[in-house]
Write an enzyme that holds these catalytic residues in place. Sequence first.
Site, PDB file in Angstrom:
ATOM      1  N   TRP A  95      -2.892  -2.887  -1.511  1.00  0.00           N
ATOM      2  CA  TRP A  95      -2.375  -4.235  -2.043  1.00  0.00           C
ATOM      3  C   TRP A  95      -3.153  -5.337  -0.751  1.00  0.00           C
ATOM      4  O   TRP A  95      -2.886  -5.089   0.150  1.00  0.00           O
ATOM      5  CB  TRP A  95      -0.812  -4.415  -2.001  1.00  0.00           C
ATOM      6  CG  TRP A  95      -0.232  -5.548  -2.412  1.00  0.00           C
ATOM      7  CD1 TRP A  95      -0.166  -5.981  -3.739  1.00  0.00           C
ATOM      8  CD2 TRP A  95       0.201  -6.694  -1.663  1.00  0.00           C
ATOM      9  NE1 TRP A  95       0.585  -7.118  -3.718  1.00  0.00           N
ATOM     10  CE2 TRP A  95       0.884  -7.605  -2.506  1.00  0.00           C
ATOM     11  CE3 TRP A  95       0.508  -6.984  -0.376  1.00  0.00           C
ATOM     12  CZ2 TRP A  95       1.258  -8.882  -2.100  1.00  0.00           C
ATOM     13  CZ3 TRP A  95       1.251  -8.077   0.091  1.00  0.00           C
ATOM     14  CH2 TRP A  95       1.538  -9.048  -0.818  1.00  0.00           C
ATOM     15  N   LYS A 139       6.519  -4.345  -4.383  1.00  0.00           N
ATOM     16  CA  LYS A 139       8.003  -3.730  -4.243  1.00  0.00           C
ATOM     17  C   LYS A 139       8.517  -3.891  -2.668  1.00  0.00           C
ATOM     18  O   LYS A 139       9.800  -4.480  -2.512  1.00  0.00           O
ATOM     19  CB  LYS A 139       8.258  -2.472  -4.924  1.00  0.00           C
ATOM     20  CG  LYS A 139       9.596  -2.105  -4.805  1.00  0.00           C
ATOM     21  CD  LYS A 139      10.701  -2.645  -5.600  1.00  0.00           C
ATOM     22  CE  LYS A 139      11.988  -2.569  -5.581  1.00  0.00           C
ATOM     23  NZ  LYS A 139      12.819  -3.720  -6.395  1.00  0.00           N
ATOM     24  N   GLU A 194       9.149 -14.632 -11.371  1.00  0.00           N
ATOM     25  CA  GLU A 194       8.490 -13.528 -10.926  1.00  0.00           C
ATOM     26  C   GLU A 194       8.083 -12.571 -12.110  1.00  0.00           C
ATOM     27  O   GLU A 194       6.743 -11.895 -12.029  1.00  0.00           O
ATOM     28  CB  GLU A 194       9.108 -12.698 -10.031  1.00  0.00           C
ATOM     29  CG  GLU A 194      10.435 -11.979 -10.437  1.00  0.00           C
ATOM     30  CD  GLU A 194      11.183 -11.354  -9.156  1.00  0.00           C
ATOM     31  OE1 GLU A 194      10.448 -10.745  -8.196  1.00  0.00           O
ATOM     32  OE2 GLU A 194      12.311 -11.300  -9.326  1.00  0.00           O
ATOM     33  N   GLY A 216      -0.546  -1.577   6.336  1.00  0.00           N
ATOM     34  CA  GLY A 216      -0.369  -2.285   7.533  1.00  0.00           C
ATOM     35  C   GLY A 216      -1.591  -3.455   7.685  1.00  0.00           C
ATOM     36  O   GLY A 216      -2.384  -3.432   6.960  1.00  0.00           O
ATOM     37  N   HIS A 274      20.257 -36.162  -8.247  1.00  0.00           N
ATOM     38  CA  HIS A 274      19.290 -36.747  -7.007  1.00  0.00           C
ATOM     39  C   HIS A 274      17.815 -36.343  -7.039  1.00  0.00           C
ATOM     40  O   HIS A 274      17.133 -36.566  -6.258  1.00  0.00           O
ATOM     41  CB  HIS A 274      19.860 -35.931  -5.798  1.00  0.00           C
ATOM     42  CG  HIS A 274      21.215 -36.231  -5.426  1.00  0.00           C
ATOM     43  ND1 HIS A 274      21.764 -37.351  -5.133  1.00  0.00           N
ATOM     44  CD2 HIS A 274      22.275 -35.458  -5.387  1.00  0.00           C
ATOM     45  CE1 HIS A 274      23.112 -37.800  -5.012  1.00  0.00           C
ATOM     46  NE2 HIS A 274      23.619 -36.354  -5.376  1.00  0.00           N
ATOM     47  N   GLU A 292      18.889 -17.255  -8.040  1.00  0.00           N
ATOM     48  CA  GLU A 292      18.296 -15.795  -8.551  1.00  0.00           C
ATOM     49  C   GLU A 292      17.918 -15.833  -9.899  1.00  0.00           C
ATOM     50  O   GLU A 292      16.929 -14.984 -10.141  1.00  0.00           O
ATOM     51  CB  GLU A 292      19.639 -14.896  -8.060  1.00  0.00           C
ATOM     52  CG  GLU A 292      19.274 -13.327  -8.586  1.00  0.00           C
ATOM     53  CD  GLU A 292      18.116 -12.675  -7.883  1.00  0.00           C
ATOM     54  OE1 GLU A 292      17.636 -13.386  -6.940  1.00  0.00           O
ATOM     55  OE2 GLU A 292      17.845 -11.778  -8.440  1.00  0.00           O
ATOM     56  N   LYS A 352      14.372 -14.613 -10.859  1.00  0.00           N
ATOM     57  CA  LYS A 352      13.871 -13.365 -11.789  1.00  0.00           C
ATOM     58  C   LYS A 352      12.925 -13.966 -13.097  1.00  0.00           C
ATOM     59  O   LYS A 352      11.984 -13.212 -13.313  1.00  0.00           O
ATOM     60  CB  LYS A 352      15.186 -12.967 -12.453  1.00  0.00           C
ATOM     61  CG  LYS A 352      16.155 -12.177 -11.696  1.00  0.00           C
ATOM     62  CD  LYS A 352      15.507 -10.762 -11.346  1.00  0.00           C
ATOM     63  CE  LYS A 352      14.833 -10.652 -10.209  1.00  0.00           C
ATOM     64  NZ  LYS A 352      15.471 -10.769  -8.808  1.00  0.00           N
ATOM     65  N   CYS A 354       0.843  -1.243   0.145  1.00  0.00           N
ATOM     66  CA  CYS A 354       0.062   0.273  -0.107  1.00  0.00           C
ATOM     67  C   CYS A 354       0.786   1.228   0.031  1.00  0.00           C
ATOM     68  O   CYS A 354       1.810   1.247   0.512  1.00  0.00           O
ATOM     69  CB  CYS A 354      -0.948  -0.021   1.171  1.00  0.00           C
ATOM     70  SG  CYS A 354      -1.913  -1.339   1.500  1.00  0.00           S
TER      71      CYS A 354
HETATM   72  C1  F6R Z   1      12.615 -10.228  -6.157  1.00  0.00           C
HETATM   73  C2  F6R Z   1      12.412  -9.314  -5.097  1.00  0.00           C
HETATM   74  C3  F6R Z   1      12.210  -9.882  -3.744  1.00  0.00           C
HETATM   75  C4  F6R Z   1      12.805  -9.217  -2.475  1.00  0.00           C
HETATM   76  C5  F6R Z   1      12.355  -9.593  -1.247  1.00  0.00           C
HETATM   77  C6  F6R Z   1      12.876  -8.805  -0.049  1.00  0.00           C
HETATM   78  O1  F6R Z   1      12.936  -9.606  -7.461  1.00  0.00           O
HETATM   79  O2  F6R Z   1      12.906  -8.111  -5.241  1.00  0.00           O
HETATM   80  O3  F6R Z   1      12.493 -11.274  -3.457  1.00  0.00           O
HETATM   81  O4  F6R Z   1      14.261  -9.389  -2.514  1.00  0.00           O
HETATM   82  O5  F6R Z   1      10.943  -9.024  -1.103  1.00  0.00           O
HETATM   83  O6  F6R Z   1      12.910  -7.504  -0.257  1.00  0.00           O
HETATM   84  P1  F6R Z   1      13.672  -6.407   0.461  1.00  0.00           P
HETATM   85  O7  F6R Z   1      15.439  -6.589  -0.156  1.00  0.00           O
HETATM   86  O8  F6R Z   1      13.525  -5.018   0.197  1.00  0.00           O
HETATM   87  O9  F6R Z   1      13.898  -6.648   2.013  1.00  0.00           O
END
Ligand code: F6R
Length: 610
Positions: free
Chosen positions: A74, A605, A490, A101, A506, A483, A487, A2
């Site tokens: 959100w 984000k 997501e 929150g 395995h 990673e 990427k 949010c």
């Molecule tokens: C993936 C991504 C998430 C964040 C995770 C932690 O691209 O961005 O997996 O890495 O939500 O976020 P932070 O680093 O802001 O604690």
Amino acid sequence: MCGIIGYIGEKNCIPIIINGLKRLEYRGYDSAGLGFIHNGNAHVIKSKGKVSILEEKINSNQYFSSLGIGHTRWATHGIPNETNAHPHFNESKNLLIIHNGIIENYQTIKTSLSNIGYKFYTETDSEVIAHLIDSFIHKGNTLLKSVRLALSEVEGTYGLAVIYNGEADKIIAARKGSPLVIGVGDGENFIASDVSAILAHTKQVVYLEDGEIVEVYKDKFVTRTTSDEEIQKEIHEISLSLDEIDKGGYSHFMLKEIMEQPESVRNSMRGRLLIPEGSAKLGGLDNVIERLLNCKRIIISACGTSWHAGLVGEYMIEKYAQIPTEVEYASEFRYRNPIIHPDDAIFFISQSGETADTLAAMKEAKNKGALALGICNVVGSSIARESLGGVYIHAGPEIGVASTKAFTSQLVVLALIALLLSRKLGMKAEEGKCIAEHMDQLPDKIAQILKLNSEIEFIASEFQDAKNFLYLGRGFNFPVALEGALKLKEISYIHAEGYPAAEMKHGPIALIDENMPAIFIAPKDSTYDKIISNIQEVKARKGRIIAIASESDSEIDHLVDYTIKIPDTISMLMPILTVIPLQLLAYHIAVKKGLNVDQPRNLAKSVTVE
Ligand code: F6R
């Protein structure tokens, strides 16, 4: 997650709030809303979906209001729809709230308010706050006192803003666990969950702390604790420019941020890498360095991409500083009553600095007496402020939901920490110097890899219809496999898994056939021969292979379908290079599938809820 913005001043708040909400879009959201006081009446306009849909619903010329609040939601309680979008009204529709929150005891509050006649119109936890404040106003309290009394009954987290046409000279805002800033203007003031929402209007901001309530008027603001003591707050000057948070000519923030990595990696090292001494200088660790050097164990805790960075950090610190290091998902760490000693040092890695699980894990570690340190990007974020020391990664704002440049900067900072600790614990200057020189070369090598963009785009077009992917790497490149897979999944919604390459036999090898592409991260390092054997195992089962390989390696081309050649570096730094083609590959596949790369579905984000 949010987003919140509020305005009080002389101008029409409606375009200011709409533009602010657009700036907050990067946080991820499913609906948006705006509330304001016009001719003594409170109005609300909400919509499901994008802020642009909300904007279309508002005829700005119809209303002029100099007091308003806006919100991007959100969903946590109740589905994403127009009704559940914020702001929420009280019963008499003269008071509006927006909330970020979770109110944990909302059911209890709802029941007691229902018993005295309040009706609820949404499925949200947030609506109870509007009615609870209303119940105190009806007992003759001021708005400020009503908010304070209401919050004293609330359990959970909030970044909250309230406006009321009975006291239309102010916004009341409060914070507990969800970020909130005041933007200080000239004859106008703002509140926001994130400075980017208000940066077009002011660079002067005040960070609210947990437990603070502020009355924001057009020409002043007064901050108090929940027990009503007035507090003087420091005004901070923000150095970010709006240009820095714009797309800068790229079609997506994600591509812009991938392309920025030579610069962001350079910024992470700036003033910190001591090449002649073969060491690093990290001012944020100065006060804690003795304790850190004497710790018995390092723990790294984080979520998602930041957790992957932590895994690389574990390999770096153990290999060079020889301090036992463990990596923990923050979400697991906080709930399993971990054994933590005062001689543990715990690094919490978080790009946003606001991730609820990471913040809670940090508080748990502090309560148990450990040395809690932060590795964050967002200056002044909650995790940065809670930590006893730490290092900012200085990657610049990361707007695309998929983390890219923050990851490489996290790795750079972890390498600096490993270098600093190792040198202080006995690594020879020559060895330190070799690491430092290789670090210094990283920006140029990243720039060289970025030139392969069109080549990688072509490979993406060959694989865009694949339904699954396997990512395989060993040693330092095992976390890169994780990673790369994250990427891809997501932003392209293609199922992808990362594995240590040797684990393939395995179980996952059963998946291999001509429809299962495998991406091998196979630079020439100490595990190269082993990984070549793994490549042959996949080839024998007709799997299609993309390899990320060293530019000096000409043999691998005969074994795989596509190679992406990258420059060499020492193994500890290799992930900072090998991840770049994987970021570009995921990006191009998602673009070719016509997906919303910067705001993938269901993702936010900054994950400020558990
Ligand atoms: C993936 C991504 C998430 C964040 C995770 C932690 O691209 O961005 O997996 O890495 O939500 O976020 P932070 O680093 O802001 O604690």
